[in-house]
Design a protein around this motif. Structure first.
Motif, PDB file in Angstrom:
ATOM      1  N   LYS A 129       0.835  -1.205   0.000  1.00 56.18           N
ATOM      2  CA  LYS A 129       0.000   0.000   0.000  1.00 56.18           C
ATOM      3  C   LYS A 129       0.867   1.251   0.000  1.00 56.18           C
ATOM      4  CE  LYS A 129      -3.432   0.332   2.836  1.00 56.18           C
ATOM      5  NZ  LYS A 129      -4.218   0.246   4.093  1.00 56.18           N
ATOM      6  N   GLY A 130       1.964   1.201   0.758  1.00 58.66           N
ATOM      7  CA  GLY A 130       2.885   2.332   0.806  1.00 58.66           C
ATOM      8  C   GLY A 130       3.510   2.620  -0.540  1.00 58.66           C
ATOM      9  N   VAL A 131       3.844   1.565  -1.281  1.00 61.91           N
ATOM     10  CA  VAL A 131       4.412   1.748  -2.622  1.00 61.91           C
ATOM     11  C   VAL A 131       3.400   2.462  -3.514  1.00 61.91           C
ATOM     12  CG1 VAL A 131       5.220   0.573  -4.698  1.00 61.91           C
ATOM     13  CG2 VAL A 131       5.959  -0.235  -2.457  1.00 61.91           C
ATOM     14  N   GLU A 132       2.157   1.993  -3.513  1.00 65.50           N
ATOM     15  CA  GLU A 132       1.105   2.612  -4.337  1.00 65.50           C
ATOM     16  C   GLU A 132       0.893   4.077  -3.954  1.00 65.50           C
ATOM     17  OE1 GLU A 132      -2.419   0.297  -3.975  1.00 65.50           O
ATOM     18  OE2 GLU A 132      -1.505  -1.530  -4.797  1.00 65.50           O
ATOM     19  N   GLU A 133       0.801   4.342  -2.653  1.00 64.77           N
ATOM     20  CA  GLU A 133       0.553   5.702  -2.183  1.00 64.77           C
ATOM     21  C   GLU A 133       1.726   6.627  -2.531  1.00 64.77           C
ATOM     22  OE1 GLU A 133      -0.127   5.201   1.965  1.00 64.77           O
ATOM     23  OE2 GLU A 133      -2.023   4.122   1.682  1.00 64.77           O
ATOM     24  N   SER A 134       2.942   6.119  -2.368  1.00 66.82           N
ATOM     25  CA  SER A 134       4.116   6.956  -2.640  1.00 66.82           C
ATOM     26  C   SER A 134       4.249   7.259  -4.132  1.00 66.82           C
ATOM     27  CB  SER A 134       5.387   6.283  -2.117  1.00 66.82           C
ATOM     28  OG  SER A 134       5.613   5.037  -2.755  1.00 66.82           O
ATOM     29  N   LEU A 135       3.975   6.268  -4.977  1.00 71.26           N
ATOM     30  CA  LEU A 135       4.055   6.502  -6.421  1.00 71.26           C
ATOM     31  C   LEU A 135       3.026   7.528  -6.867  1.00 71.26           C
ATOM     32  CD1 LEU A 135       4.646   2.871  -7.745  1.00 71.26           C
ATOM     33  CD2 LEU A 135       6.292   4.750  -7.709  1.00 71.26           C
ATOM     34  N   GLU A 136       1.830   7.438  -6.304  1.00 71.62           N
ATOM     35  CA  GLU A 136       0.785   8.397  -6.655  1.00 71.62           C
ATOM     36  C   GLU A 136       1.168   9.808  -6.207  1.00 71.62           C
ATOM     37  OE1 GLU A 136      -2.427   9.911  -8.426  1.00 71.62           O
ATOM     38  OE2 GLU A 136      -1.789   7.804  -8.552  1.00 71.62           O
ATOM     39  N   ALA A 137       1.708   9.914  -5.007  1.00 71.78           N
ATOM     40  CA  ALA A 137       2.111  11.223  -4.487  1.00 71.78           C
ATOM     41  C   ALA A 137       3.254  11.812  -5.313  1.00 71.78           C
ATOM     42  CB  ALA A 137       2.524  11.107  -3.024  1.00 71.78           C
ATOM     43  N   LEU A 138       4.212  10.983  -5.704  1.00 69.81           N
ATOM     44  CA  LEU A 138       5.336  11.473  -6.499  1.00 69.81           C
ATOM     45  C   LEU A 138       4.907  11.863  -7.913  1.00 69.81           C
ATOM     46  CD1 LEU A 138       8.181   9.068  -5.327  1.00 69.81           C
ATOM     47  CD2 LEU A 138       7.986  11.508  -4.846  1.00 69.81           C
ATOM     48  N   LYS A 139       3.896  11.182  -8.441  1.00 72.25           N
ATOM     49  CA  LYS A 139       3.349  11.577  -9.748  1.00 72.25           C
ATOM     50  C   LYS A 139       2.804  13.003  -9.687  1.00 72.25           C
ATOM     51  CE  LYS A 139       1.946   7.006 -11.419  1.00 72.25           C
ATOM     52  NZ  LYS A 139       0.774   6.125 -11.677  1.00 72.25           N
ATOM     53  N   ILE A 140       2.125  13.310  -8.600  1.00 75.09           N
ATOM     54  CA  ILE A 140       1.573  14.654  -8.422  1.00 75.09           C
ATOM     55  C   ILE A 140       2.704  15.672  -8.305  1.00 75.09           C
ATOM     56  CG2 ILE A 140       0.242  16.119  -6.842  1.00 75.09           C
ATOM     57  CD1 ILE A 140      -1.394  13.593  -6.130  1.00 75.09           C
ATOM     58  N   LEU A 141       3.738  15.319  -7.557  1.00 78.39           N
ATOM     59  CA  LEU A 141       4.878  16.221  -7.367  1.00 78.39           C
ATOM     60  C   LEU A 141       5.626  16.417  -8.685  1.00 78.39           C
ATOM     61  CD1 LEU A 141       5.740  17.638  -4.763  1.00 78.39           C
ATOM     62  CD2 LEU A 141       7.490  15.874  -4.467  1.00 78.39           C
ATOM     63  N   GLU A 142       5.733  15.359  -9.476  1.00 84.88           N
ATOM     64  CA  GLU A 142       6.388  15.443 -10.780  1.00 84.88           C
ATOM     65  C   GLU A 142       5.690  16.461 -11.685  1.00 84.88           C
ATOM     66  OE1 GLU A 142       8.818  13.742 -14.190  1.00 84.88           O
ATOM     67  OE2 GLU A 142       9.084  13.774 -12.022  1.00 84.88           O
ATOM     68  N   LYS A 143       4.366  16.449 -11.662  1.00 85.95           N
ATOM     69  CA  LYS A 143       3.598  17.387 -12.492  1.00 85.95           C
ATOM     70  C   LYS A 143       3.759  18.827 -12.008  1.00 85.95           C
ATOM     71  CE  LYS A 143      -0.002  14.080 -13.843  1.00 85.95           C
ATOM     72  NZ  LYS A 143      -1.445  13.739 -13.716  1.00 85.95           N
ATOM     73  N   LYS A 144       3.958  18.988 -10.713  1.00 87.21           N
ATOM     74  CA  LYS A 144       4.097  20.331 -10.139  1.00 87.21           C
ATOM     75  C   LYS A 144       5.421  20.987 -10.521  1.00 87.21           C
ATOM     76  CE  LYS A 144       4.024  23.940  -7.484  1.00 87.21           C
ATOM     77  NZ  LYS A 144       3.359  25.148  -8.009  1.00 87.21           N
ATOM     78  N   TYR A 180      11.538   1.085  -6.613  1.00 83.30           N
ATOM     79  CA  TYR A 180      10.179   1.629  -6.703  1.00 83.30           C
ATOM     80  C   TYR A 180      10.137   3.006  -7.343  1.00 83.30           C
ATOM     81  CZ  TYR A 180       9.213  -1.909  -3.076  1.00 83.30           C
ATOM     82  OH  TYR A 180       9.095  -3.066  -2.347  1.00 83.30           O
ATOM     83  N   TRP A 181      11.086   3.868  -6.992  1.00 84.74           N
ATOM     84  CA  TRP A 181      10.942   5.290  -7.246  1.00 84.74           C
ATOM     85  C   TRP A 181      11.889   5.824  -8.311  1.00 84.74           C
ATOM     86  CZ3 TRP A 181      11.512   3.762  -1.877  1.00 84.74           C
ATOM     87  CH2 TRP A 181      10.273   3.507  -1.268  1.00 84.74           C
ATOM     88  N   PHE A 182      13.185   5.753  -8.072  1.00 84.43           N
ATOM     89  CA  PHE A 182      14.140   6.380  -8.976  1.00 84.43           C
ATOM     90  C   PHE A 182      14.861   5.332  -9.817  1.00 84.43           C
ATOM     91  CE2 PHE A 182      14.007   9.865  -5.703  1.00 84.43           C
ATOM     92  CZ  PHE A 182      13.341  10.755  -6.529  1.00 84.43           C
TER      93      PHE A 182
END
Length: 228
Positions: A129-144, A180-182
């Protein structure tokens, strides 16, 4: 300046939240005394200056204390805002300033807890669940992220808040063998920004040594594995 000599920072080595304050002070060219605290043996002075949470970081300026890392960074920005103290961390426009606070809080409320859950939670389902939540949050940050930094061409509040993502997260991935992330594909703008921010001449010298953080993170992963 005379007031700078009365600045004290209570912290622990390796904390991303303490590092935010250290970096803000160094970017502003403020002299300060660093007072190392122990996680398991908090000093009377720390409890005196932060009686509510009894946690670091705590900034003491002329015997007046300020707590919580993002609050401290804003205090530093407002207090040392003239002359040789560099660029402001927050925009002058009220709406842009409010948005900077929003995104800094987004990092603390959404990004950091999700990554922590993905890496350290002992329950496998919670980690997923943490992986899913973190990827979603980073997607939002990427767009910002639109420019070199979140603050444009200079380091600002959101960039300082995001140092956890830029510096600590790749170390966690290396320590745990995570991908997961980078990985060069998911978040190209964040990866480029991460390189920029951690290699900023002032920030680079202020970050805690990677080898120490890597050893700590590996020990954390080993502890989780041993508990299964």
């Amino acid at each position: 300046m005379a007031g700078e000599k009365e600045v004290k920072l209570f912290g622990i080595v390796g904390s991303p939240f303490v590092s935010r304050v250290e970096i803000a002070l160094k970017l502003k060219g403020v002299e300060y005394q660093y007072i190392h605290e122990s996680v398991n043996n908090k000093s009377d002075l720390l409890i005196k200056y932060n009686p509510v949470h009894k946690m670091v970081p705590v900034l003491v300026h002329n015997e007046k204390s300020v707590c919580e890392s993002l609050v401290i960074v804003e205090y530093i920005d407002e207090t040392w805002n003239k002359g040789h103290h560099g660029d402001p961390f927050l925009p002058s426009d009220p709406h842009q300033r409010a948005m900077a606070r929003f995104w800094a809080k987004f990092i603390d409320d959404k990004v950091v807890p999700a990554i922590y859950k993905a890496a350290w939670n002992p329950n496998e389902r919670e980690r997923e669940k943490g992986v899913e939540e973190s990827l979603e949050a980073l997607k939002i940050l990427e767009k910002k992220l639109k420019g070199r930094f979140f603050n444009g061409d200079s380091v600002g509040l959101v960039d300082i808040a995001g140092l956890y993502v830029a510096y600590w997260v790749p170390i966690v991935e290396e320590a745990g063998g995570l991908h997961y992330w980078f990985n060069g594909e998911k978040f190209p703008k964040l990866e480029k920004w991460s390189h920029e921010i951690v290699n900023h001449p002032t920030i680079k010298l202020a970050l805690p040594p990677k080898e120490n953080l890597l050893a700590y993170a590996k020990a954390q992963f080993q502890s989780i594995a041993a508990s299964k």
